[in-house]
Motif scaffolding. Sequence first.
Motif, PDB file in Angstrom:
ATOM      1  N   ASN A 186       0.843  -1.195   0.000  1.00  0.00           N
ATOM      2  CA  ASN A 186       0.000   0.000   0.000  1.00  0.00           C
ATOM      3  C   ASN A 186       0.878   1.244   0.000  1.00  0.00           C
ATOM      4  O   ASN A 186       2.020   1.211   0.468  1.00  0.00           O
ATOM      5  CB  ASN A 186      -0.909   0.053   1.229  1.00  0.00           C
ATOM      6  CG  ASN A 186      -2.051  -0.929   1.155  1.00  0.00           C
ATOM      7  OD1 ASN A 186      -1.936  -2.060   1.621  1.00  0.00           O
ATOM      8  ND2 ASN A 186      -3.161  -0.506   0.584  1.00  0.00           N
TER       9      ASN A 186
ATOM     10  N   ILE B 250       1.175   5.173   1.569  1.00  0.00           N
ATOM     11  CA  ILE B 250       0.704   5.961   2.709  1.00  0.00           C
ATOM     12  C   ILE B 250       0.946   7.435   2.365  1.00  0.00           C
ATOM     13  O   ILE B 250       2.084   7.901   2.336  1.00  0.00           O
ATOM     14  CB  ILE B 250       1.448   5.588   4.005  1.00  0.00           C
ATOM     15  CG1 ILE B 250       1.333   4.077   4.282  1.00  0.00           C
ATOM     16  CG2 ILE B 250       0.884   6.384   5.182  1.00  0.00           C
ATOM     17  CD1 ILE B 250       2.177   3.600   5.456  1.00  0.00           C
TER      18      ILE B 250
ATOM     19  N   LYS C 193      -3.435   5.412   4.459  1.00  0.00           N
ATOM     20  CA  LYS C 193      -3.064   4.237   3.683  1.00  0.00           C
ATOM     21  C   LYS C 193      -4.047   4.043   2.529  1.00  0.00           C
ATOM     22  O   LYS C 193      -5.261   4.004   2.729  1.00  0.00           O
ATOM     23  CB  LYS C 193      -3.046   2.988   4.565  1.00  0.00           C
ATOM     24  CG  LYS C 193      -2.571   1.732   3.825  1.00  0.00           C
ATOM     25  CD  LYS C 193      -2.704   0.483   4.676  1.00  0.00           C
ATOM     26  CE  LYS C 193      -1.702   0.468   5.818  1.00  0.00           C
ATOM     27  NZ  LYS C 193      -1.726  -0.837   6.543  1.00  0.00           N
TER      28      LYS C 193
END
Length: 398
Positions: A103, A105, A110
């Motif tokens: 992912n 951020i 996120k």
Amino acid sequence: MKKQFATLCLATLTTCCFAQQNLFGEQPPLSPEVHSDHSVTFRLMAPKAESVQITGDFLPTQKVNTPYGEYDAPGIADLNKDANGLWTFTTKGSLKPELYLYNMIIDGVKVTDPANVYAIRDIANTTSIFLIGGNRADLYKVNKVPHGTVSKVWYDSPTAGMTRRCTVYTPAGYETSRKKYPVLYLLHGIGGDEQAWTELGRAAQILDNLIAKGKAEPMIVVMTNGNISQEACPGETSEGFKVPTMALPKTMDGYFEQAFPDVIKFVEATYRVQKDKGHRAIAGLSMGGFHSFYISINNPDVFDYVGLFSAAIDRQQQGGLDTIYADREQKIDKLFSMHPKLLWIGIGKTDFLYKNNADLRHYLDSKGFKYDYMETEGGHIWRNWRIYLTEFLPKLFK
């Protein structure tokens, strides 16, 4: 009238042009970009962002404490911003062949990678993915081999008092064959559902590839929803778009084990299967390993093959059906008196359930009961569970 028509045409043209602009407008930066040396570059165009990081299982892990114990969580790295607002991060050195999850951020939030359309849901999180092929990871790819069929099937569970859903894999050729097939019941972990093994576990790809190579017998694989309070996975039930959660009732209190014969009854009435112990297997990860263990020892004449992948042994909830968990050692003895063909145990060296599995192995060793054992690097992660499935499948129905 002509003026109204002209206005309508102009509005329509403006809308179409706007849609075309979105469709054919500026393309996002390439991300992720897998280089020939298996290093990977991630990019994000975000001129106004103050901080951009990436977290994923390709980075060094960090320890995290949860209500379920301490386990390895993905590491975090910073992206660097250039004068145009393009943020970039390139891995140091080559990554090993694997299916990776990650992912972005952005300023503490996120998100999935906006440039990567490939993402999967894991409980309440949506995660971007990429795959580096080679070695075992080639089993996770869609290759040019005969493909099985994956179906989402509803069945009646009188014991649970509801209609429930499972995912069923039938091997290539099932539809045109009269053959009867063996069955593997493959169970997910806590917070997961009947889609976990096909989405995160790449079960269909692994099965297609191993069967095509002649390394696994053609089989039917039934992937149940192990949360007995649910009809099916979140968003696909009569409850509507309910937020997914791990905090579900009746997960490890014996009620799923009690209702499991409903699944077997449905499968054996619906599919062309071989209905004997020698052609039935059960396996699962974490909570699914817990369920597999207790279903098998409470029904010692039903399964000849049992797989425990990071099994959550001794993690039952209080106040449930105590009879399911009572007299465990006597039930293990009874299972082995029926001469099962395989008990397979896999666990990561840093898995928070390592001791639970070691205690089970200690009892099996003390009784001289034979089992296969695999110990891998890392902890309670999908990377290990995919490995375990690739090792377990070739041992079935021989």
